[in-house]
Enzyme design. Structure first.
Site, PDB file in Angstrom:
ATOM      1  N   THR A  42      20.914  75.471 -52.403  1.00  0.00           N
ATOM      2  CA  THR A  42      21.612  76.157 -51.305  1.00  0.00           C
ATOM      3  C   THR A  42      23.105  75.857 -51.228  1.00  0.00           C
ATOM      4  O   THR A  42      23.770  76.301 -50.297  1.00  0.00           O
ATOM      5  CB  THR A  42      20.962  75.811 -49.951  1.00  0.00           C
ATOM      6  OG1 THR A  42      21.030  74.391 -49.740  1.00  0.00           O
ATOM      7  CG2 THR A  42      19.513  76.273 -49.908  1.00  0.00           C
ATOM      8  N   GLY A  45      28.818  76.615 -53.612  1.00  0.00           N
ATOM      9  CA  GLY A  45      29.914  76.365 -54.547  1.00  0.00           C
ATOM     10  C   GLY A  45      31.279  76.289 -53.885  1.00  0.00           C
ATOM     11  O   GLY A  45      31.409  76.148 -52.668  1.00  0.00           O
ATOM     12  N   ASP A  76      16.295  72.974 -51.398  1.00  0.00           N
ATOM     13  CA  ASP A  76      17.174  71.819 -51.574  1.00  0.00           C
ATOM     14  C   ASP A  76      18.509  72.075 -50.895  1.00  0.00           C
ATOM     15  O   ASP A  76      19.159  73.093 -51.155  1.00  0.00           O
ATOM     16  CB  ASP A  76      17.406  71.556 -53.065  1.00  0.00           C
ATOM     17  CG  ASP A  76      18.374  70.410 -53.304  1.00  0.00           C
ATOM     18  OD1 ASP A  76      17.933  69.236 -53.257  1.00  0.00           O
ATOM     19  OD2 ASP A  76      19.573  70.670 -53.520  1.00  0.00           O
ATOM     20  N   TYR A  81      26.907  70.563 -47.911  1.00  0.00           N
ATOM     21  CA  TYR A  81      26.997  72.005 -48.140  1.00  0.00           C
ATOM     22  C   TYR A  81      27.344  72.793 -46.874  1.00  0.00           C
ATOM     23  O   TYR A  81      27.707  73.959 -46.952  1.00  0.00           O
ATOM     24  CB  TYR A  81      25.673  72.542 -48.699  1.00  0.00           C
ATOM     25  CG  TYR A  81      25.159  71.848 -49.930  1.00  0.00           C
ATOM     26  CD1 TYR A  81      25.997  71.106 -50.765  1.00  0.00           C
ATOM     27  CD2 TYR A  81      23.812  71.928 -50.273  1.00  0.00           C
ATOM     28  CE1 TYR A  81      25.499  70.461 -51.890  1.00  0.00           C
ATOM     29  CE2 TYR A  81      23.310  71.302 -51.399  1.00  0.00           C
ATOM     30  CZ  TYR A  81      24.154  70.560 -52.201  1.00  0.00           C
ATOM     31  OH  TYR A  81      23.648  69.932 -53.310  1.00  0.00           O
ATOM     32  N   LYS A 110      20.432  65.659 -47.999  1.00  0.00           N
ATOM     33  CA  LYS A 110      21.131  64.508 -48.567  1.00  0.00           C
ATOM     34  C   LYS A 110      22.141  63.907 -47.589  1.00  0.00           C
ATOM     35  O   LYS A 110      22.756  64.620 -46.789  1.00  0.00           O
ATOM     36  CB  LYS A 110      21.858  64.915 -49.854  1.00  0.00           C
ATOM     37  CG  LYS A 110      20.965  65.631 -50.858  1.00  0.00           C
ATOM     38  CD  LYS A 110      21.735  66.052 -52.100  1.00  0.00           C
ATOM     39  CE  LYS A 110      20.914  67.013 -52.953  1.00  0.00           C
ATOM     40  NZ  LYS A 110      20.886  68.381 -52.382  1.00  0.00           N
ATOM     41  N   HIS A 143      23.445  61.091 -51.543  1.00  0.00           N
ATOM     42  CA  HIS A 143      24.064  62.114 -52.385  1.00  0.00           C
ATOM     43  C   HIS A 143      24.850  61.508 -53.549  1.00  0.00           C
ATOM     44  O   HIS A 143      24.840  62.035 -54.662  1.00  0.00           O
ATOM     45  CB  HIS A 143      24.987  62.998 -51.529  1.00  0.00           C
ATOM     46  CG  HIS A 143      25.144  64.390 -52.042  1.00  0.00           C
ATOM     47  ND1 HIS A 143      25.281  65.482 -51.229  1.00  0.00           N
ATOM     48  CD2 HIS A 143      25.182  64.884 -53.305  1.00  0.00           C
ATOM     49  CE1 HIS A 143      25.404  66.583 -51.954  1.00  0.00           C
ATOM     50  NE2 HIS A 143      25.356  66.237 -53.232  1.00  0.00           N
ATOM     51  N   SER A 282      20.826  80.961 -55.902  1.00  0.00           N
ATOM     52  CA  SER A 282      21.137  82.388 -55.829  1.00  0.00           C
ATOM     53  C   SER A 282      20.954  82.856 -54.390  1.00  0.00           C
ATOM     54  O   SER A 282      20.122  82.318 -53.657  1.00  0.00           O
ATOM     55  CB  SER A 282      20.234  83.210 -56.752  1.00  0.00           C
ATOM     56  OG  SER A 282      20.614  84.580 -56.710  1.00  0.00           O
ATOM     57  N   THR A 283      21.730  83.861 -54.016  1.00  0.00           N
ATOM     58  CA  THR A 283      21.505  84.552 -52.745  1.00  0.00           C
ATOM     59  C   THR A 283      21.155  86.014 -52.998  1.00  0.00           C
ATOM     60  O   THR A 283      21.109  86.813 -52.069  1.00  0.00           O
ATOM     61  CB  THR A 283      22.745  84.475 -51.832  1.00  0.00           C
ATOM     62  OG1 THR A 283      23.887  84.984 -52.532  1.00  0.00           O
ATOM     63  CG2 THR A 283      23.012  83.039 -51.396  1.00  0.00           C
ATOM     64  N   LYS A 285      18.430  88.726 -53.919  1.00  0.00           N
ATOM     65  CA  LYS A 285      16.987  88.788 -53.742  1.00  0.00           C
ATOM     66  C   LYS A 285      16.240  88.937 -55.066  1.00  0.00           C
ATOM     67  O   LYS A 285      15.226  88.249 -55.304  1.00  0.00           O
ATOM     68  CB  LYS A 285      16.615  89.937 -52.804  1.00  0.00           C
ATOM     69  CG  LYS A 285      15.151  89.946 -52.386  1.00  0.00           C
ATOM     70  CD  LYS A 285      14.899  91.001 -51.310  1.00  0.00           C
ATOM     71  CE  LYS A 285      13.473  90.918 -50.787  1.00  0.00           C
ATOM     72  NZ  LYS A 285      13.235  91.918 -49.698  1.00  0.00           N
ATOM     73  N   ARG A 287      17.324  88.216 -58.122  1.00  0.00           N
ATOM     74  CA  ARG A 287      17.506  87.055 -58.991  1.00  0.00           C
ATOM     75  C   ARG A 287      16.684  85.876 -58.499  1.00  0.00           C
ATOM     76  O   ARG A 287      16.184  85.069 -59.286  1.00  0.00           O
ATOM     77  CB  ARG A 287      18.989  86.692 -59.067  1.00  0.00           C
ATOM     78  CG  ARG A 287      19.341  85.832 -60.279  1.00  0.00           C
ATOM     79  CD  ARG A 287      20.822  85.833 -60.539  1.00  0.00           C
ATOM     80  NE  ARG A 287      21.307  87.150 -60.888  1.00  0.00           N
ATOM     81  CZ  ARG A 287      22.291  87.781 -60.229  1.00  0.00           C
ATOM     82  NH1 ARG A 287      22.864  87.224 -59.187  1.00  0.00           N
ATOM     83  NH2 ARG A 287      22.685  88.973 -60.617  1.00  0.00           N
ATOM     84  N   ASN A 291      14.054  83.980 -60.873  1.00  0.00           N
ATOM     85  CA  ASN A 291      14.170  82.559 -61.186  1.00  0.00           C
ATOM     86  C   ASN A 291      12.870  81.778 -61.007  1.00  0.00           C
ATOM     87  O   ASN A 291      12.769  80.651 -61.501  1.00  0.00           O
ATOM     88  CB  ASN A 291      15.275  81.918 -60.348  1.00  0.00           C
ATOM     89  CG  ASN A 291      16.659  82.288 -60.821  1.00  0.00           C
ATOM     90  OD1 ASN A 291      16.840  82.738 -61.949  1.00  0.00           O
ATOM     91  ND2 ASN A 291      17.652  82.124 -59.947  1.00  0.00           N
TER      92      ASN A 291
END
Length: 350
Positions: A42, A45, A76, A81, A110, A143, A282-283, A285, A287, A291
């Site tokens: 999640t 980036g 996760d 984040y 974390k 972390h 990924s966000t 749907k 993909r 995955n």
């Protein structure tokens, strides 16, 4: 029964068997719990200047819900984040819409570097639980082994002290399992030898260009499950300095064609063959579904070895601004002091 009914029943049975296989693909932890082998990552980036990307219009909550509907059992996340609230919303929406139970979803989060003092660990976890809308998490990870103060200065807090805080959290029932992330072999060995409760999990970067064999072997000899973040490395990216392969490499294309899968699916299956927890992000749907459609085929041991031969110990991200910390866990690039100072001055996040 007519042909259409037979076909419908077959499709439903196939779907049931697929979802059952997803839900039962898990590993046993050394503390008696189990962990699902595929987790939705999640972290969204960073931008080029280091600014962390945040979700818009509950995009991540939707992604979490889509993942759980597609058969994922593991999410996760991390305080770093800044999306724990979105994860919590997605989990609750899924449970409510599907008459599911909390036990149907495994949640990992974390502890961030600025809460490493033993007395700071449980308050930090309680803050995460509030964001997640949960009474406890399934897995709580340190972390990084590096401690910092709230204002970003290096702290002399030893990660052994921090670990005692994680042990306290487990004792109080705020997490079922505890572990660490981004520890090197020296650090996790020291932790193992000086802990009351042994770490159940280590989360590190693993893909064919950074196979981390020695560290993974160490963990597997002790029953420590390894979670693999950045499963695609730079293979699907555009980093000009990254070593091969790229997604169009003949080896990857040959394996994808053989198994009628995509290159990302081959890379994820590679991790499962090594008995690692894969963490694709990924966000999107479709993909997200792609995955996790990796349970209906297996790579041979020779194919796993072939992919591992791409190993170049290439780490996608080693934040230079942390080089000065005595517990920095990774190899350091050759940068001058002036270059490091520039990076620190122009880093907006983390």
């Amino acid at each position: 029964m007519n042909g259409r009914s037979t076909t419908c029943c077959y499709v439903l049975l196939t779907l049931f068997n697929y979802l059952t296989s997803v839900s039962t693909l898990s590993y046993s932890l050394n503390d008696g719990h189990t962990i699902p082998a595929v987790a939705l990552g999640t972290s969204l980036g960073h931008l080029a200047d280091g600014t962390r990307v945040l979700p818009v219009n509950h995009s991540l909550a939707h992604a979490v819900e889509w993942a759980l509907e597609a058969g994922y059992k593991h999410i996760d996340t991390a305080a770093l984040y800044r999306v724990e609230d979105e994860v919590g919303l997605g989990v609750q929406d899924y449970i409510r819409a599907n008459s599911a139970n909390r036990s149907d979803v495994y949640v990992t989060t974390k502890l961030w570097n600025d809460a490493h003092k033993r007395d700071d660990v449980i308050p930090a976890l309680r803050k995460s639980l509030k964001e997640l809308r949960l009474d406890k998490v399934d897995l709580y990870l340190m972390h990084y082994p590096m401690a910092y103060t709230k204002n970003g200065e290096v702290s002399d807090t030893d990660y052994l002290e921090t670990w005692k805080g994680l042990e306290d959290a487990k004792d109080q029932g705020l997490t079922d399992s505890i572990g660490v992330s981004n520890f090197n072999i020296t650090q996790i060995t020291r932790l193992w030898e000086n802990s009351r409760i042994k770490p159940a999990v280590l989360q590190i970067e693993v893909n064919p260009t950074i196979t981390n064999d020695e560290l993974i072997n160490w963990c597997q000899e002790r029953g420590v499950i390894v979670m693999a973040y950045t499963p695609f490395g730079a293979i699907l990216g555009r980093k000009s300095d990254a070593p091969p392969p790229r997604a169009d490499h003949p080896v990857l294309l040959r394996l994808a064609a053989k198994y009628k899968k995509t290159v990302p699916q081959i890379l994820l299956r590679y991790l499962l063959e090594r008995k690692l927890v894969a963490i694709p992000r990924s966000t999107n749907k479709e993909r997200i579904k792609e995955n996790i459609t990796i349970l209906d085929f297996s790579l041979t041991s020779n194919e796993v070895e072939e992919l591992s031969r791409f190993n170049n110990n290439y780490r996608l991200r080693t934040p230079a601004k942390w080089y000065a910390h005595p517990h920095f866990p990774f190899e350091k690039k050759n940068l001058t002091a002036q270059e490091i100072e520039y990076i620190i001055a122009h880093s907006k996040d983390d």
